[in-house]
Design a protein around this motif. Structure first.
Motif, PDB file in Angstrom:
ATOM      1  N   TYR A 206       0.858  -1.201   0.000  1.00 41.10           N
ATOM      2  CA  TYR A 206       0.000   0.000   0.000  1.00 41.10           C
ATOM      3  C   TYR A 206       0.891   1.248   0.000  1.00 41.10           C
ATOM      4  CZ  TYR A 206       1.302  -0.473   4.894  1.00 41.10           C
ATOM      5  OH  TYR A 206       2.035  -0.627   6.051  1.00 41.10           O
ATOM      6  N   GLN A 207       0.331   2.356  -0.513  1.00 44.82           N
ATOM      7  CA  GLN A 207       1.095   3.606  -0.494  1.00 44.82           C
ATOM      8  C   GLN A 207       0.651   4.543   0.628  1.00 44.82           C
ATOM      9  OE1 GLN A 207       0.310   3.796  -4.522  1.00 44.82           O
ATOM     10  NE2 GLN A 207       1.874   2.216  -4.549  1.00 44.82           N
ATOM     11  N   VAL A 208      -0.647   4.528   0.907  1.00 41.18           N
ATOM     12  CA  VAL A 208      -1.199   5.450   1.910  1.00 41.18           C
ATOM     13  C   VAL A 208      -1.580   4.668   3.167  1.00 41.18           C
ATOM     14  CG1 VAL A 208      -3.108   7.040   2.406  1.00 41.18           C
ATOM     15  CG2 VAL A 208      -2.109   6.961   0.108  1.00 41.18           C
ATOM     16  N   CYS A 209      -1.149   5.175   4.322  1.00 43.13           N
ATOM     17  CA  CYS A 209      -1.571   4.561   5.588  1.00 43.13           C
ATOM     18  C   CYS A 209      -1.919   5.688   6.552  1.00 43.13           C
ATOM     19  CB  CYS A 209      -0.452   3.685   6.151  1.00 43.13           C
ATOM     20  SG  CYS A 209      -0.845   2.973   7.756  1.00 43.13           S
ATOM     21  N   VAL A 210      -3.139   5.654   7.076  1.00 43.27           N
ATOM     22  CA  VAL A 210      -3.574   6.653   8.054  1.00 43.27           C
ATOM     23  C   VAL A 210      -3.674   5.946   9.402  1.00 43.27           C
ATOM     24  CG1 VAL A 210      -5.428   8.233   8.707  1.00 43.27           C
ATOM     25  CG2 VAL A 210      -4.847   7.947   6.291  1.00 43.27           C
ATOM     26  N   ALA A 211      -2.874   6.372  10.366  1.00 40.98           N
ATOM     27  CA  ALA A 211      -2.851   5.725  11.692  1.00 40.98           C
ATOM     28  C   ALA A 211      -2.574   6.802  12.735  1.00 40.98           C
ATOM     29  CB  ALA A 211      -1.761   4.643  11.729  1.00 40.98           C
ATOM     30  N   PRO A 212      -3.618   7.553  13.126  1.00 36.73           N
ATOM     31  CA  PRO A 212      -3.384   8.745  13.941  1.00 36.73           C
ATOM     32  C   PRO A 212      -2.924   8.511  15.384  1.00 36.73           C
ATOM     33  CG  PRO A 212      -5.740   8.429  13.549  1.00 36.73           C
ATOM     34  CD  PRO A 212      -5.028   7.424  12.709  1.00 36.73           C
ATOM     35  N   TYR A 213      -3.154   7.314  15.921  1.00 40.72           N
ATOM     36  CA  TYR A 213      -2.808   7.108  17.339  1.00 40.72           C
ATOM     37  C   TYR A 213      -1.917   5.899  17.550  1.00 40.72           C
ATOM     38  CZ  TYR A 213      -6.383  10.550  17.916  1.00 40.72           C
ATOM     39  OH  TYR A 213      -7.096  11.716  17.806  1.00 40.72           O
ATOM     40  N   ARG A 214      -1.282   5.878  18.730  1.00 38.93           N
ATOM     41  CA  ARG A 214      -0.513   4.704  19.156  1.00 38.93           C
ATOM     42  C   ARG A 214      -1.423   3.850  20.027  1.00 38.93           C
ATOM     43  NH1 ARG A 214       5.607   7.048  20.045  1.00 38.93           N
ATOM     44  NH2 ARG A 214       5.699   7.908  17.937  1.00 38.93           N
ATOM     45  N   PHE A 215      -1.224   2.551  19.943  1.00 37.00           N
ATOM     46  CA  PHE A 215      -2.083   1.637  20.700  1.00 37.00           C
ATOM     47  C   PHE A 215      -1.611   1.584  22.145  1.00 37.00           C
ATOM     48  CE2 PHE A 215      -3.602  -2.825  21.633  1.00 37.00           C
ATOM     49  CZ  PHE A 215      -4.940  -2.462  21.681  1.00 37.00           C
ATOM     50  N   GLU A 216      -1.961   2.603  22.915  1.00 36.08           N
ATOM     51  CA  GLU A 216      -1.614   2.672  24.327  1.00 36.08           C
ATOM     52  C   GLU A 216      -2.572   3.660  25.011  1.00 36.08           C
ATOM     53  OE1 GLU A 216       2.531   3.739  23.750  1.00 36.08           O
ATOM     54  OE2 GLU A 216       2.057   5.860  23.575  1.00 36.08           O
ATOM     55  N   GLY A 217      -2.486   3.763  26.340  1.00 39.44           N
ATOM     56  CA  GLY A 217      -3.279   4.735  27.109  1.00 39.44           C
ATOM     57  C   GLY A 217      -4.777   4.676  26.817  1.00 39.44           C
ATOM     58  N   ILE A 218      -5.364   5.873  26.660  1.00 41.33           N
ATOM     59  CA  ILE A 218      -6.822   5.993  26.502  1.00 41.33           C
ATOM     60  C   ILE A 218      -7.310   5.220  25.277  1.00 41.33           C
ATOM     61  CG2 ILE A 218      -8.698   7.643  26.005  1.00 41.33           C
ATOM     62  CD1 ILE A 218      -7.138   9.750  27.555  1.00 41.33           C
TER      63      ILE A 218
END
Ligand SMILES: [Zn+2]
Ligand SMILES: [Zn+2]
Length: 250
Positions: free
Chosen positions: A73-85
């Motif tokens: 894939y060329q585009v990846c949208v992943a705004p958060y890290r899998f931790e905390g809230i």
């Protein structure tokens, strides 16, 4: 919906969110799903690999894996890290039937998508990485389907006809009941989900592939390759969060 199964606590929770405008996490007054202070405490994926969005210590780099084996894939949208809230909200939906956490999660992702796709072409179709039918039976629902449905509702509200379509029957099917990714070691996870998924119906040329969390990326990569082989020309990845990978952070 089976109303008899809804507990009084759940009804009170839904009522307070819908009619009293309270933050979904801390229950203080809030105009949107989360109050300002909870929003500030979210684990933003601020520094990441340019391509696969793997959390890194520095920004504007390509991680070692993308340099040696670029993803399909060329585009990846992943705004958060899998931790905390974010981890608590996703776990709440997945394991504790806290369905009222779906909305704050999809609102956050849709806000981020609106920014990412500003002035760009939106995908034509939204697909999600499904759970195996026996796991859906066990849990009572497929969390990625529920999240993708609500996400589409929110995007349609803003995009109208340009919103990627979500077909009633998801064209990807999981045919092998593999162990949950989070319960495996990294080595086991990297062995990959080979032959675990199949494409069962026609797909559009430009696809958005949604998953709640991306861990090593092997499931996403496998499904992307299947979609490209089935006729897609571009697959964009939409995930809420990426797991920080301690062994490979830069
Ligand atoms: Zn709050
Ligand atoms: Zn990368």
């Amino acid at each position: 919906m089976d109303w008899k199964k809804l507990s009084t606590t759940k009804i009170t929770e839904v009522y307070s969110r819908l009619f009293l405008n309270l933050c979904y996490i801390c229950h203080t007054k809030a105009k949107t799903t989360l109050c300002q202070s909870c929003k500030q405490g979210l684990p933003s994926n601020h520094t990441h690999c340019l391509q696969c969005k793997r959390p890194t210590y520095v920004s504007n780099i390509l991680c070692g894996q993308c340099q040696s084996t670029p993803p399909a894939y060329q585009v990846c949208v992943a705004p958060y890290r899998f931790e905390g809230i974010i981890k608590n909200l996703i776990h709440g939906v997945k394991f504790n039937q806290r369905n009222h956490y779906i909305r704050p999660l999809t609102t956050l992702l849709s806000e981020h998508l609106m920014e990412s796709y500003s002035g760009k072409h939106w995908p034509e179709q939204l697909l999600y990485v499904p759970s195996h039918p026996s796991r859906i039976k066990e849990r009572g629902f497929c969390q990625t389907k529920a999240l993708a449905t609500q996400l589409t509702r929110e995007l349609r509200h803003q995009l109208g006809d340009k919103c990627p379509s979500l077909t009633k029957k998801n064209p990807i099917k999981k045919i092998k009941n593999t162990q949950a990714q989070h319960s495996l070691s990294r080595k086991e996870r990297l062995k990959g989900p080979k032959n675990s998924y199949v494409i069962t119906s026609p797909i559009a040329k430009h696809i958005a592939l949604f998953d709640d969390v991306m861990t090593t990326g092997s499931t996403i990569e496998h499904c992307t390759k299947l979609l490209l082989a089935a006729g897609a020309e571009q697959v964009d990845i939409w995930v809420i969060a990426r797991t920080p990978d301690k062994e490979h952070q830069i």
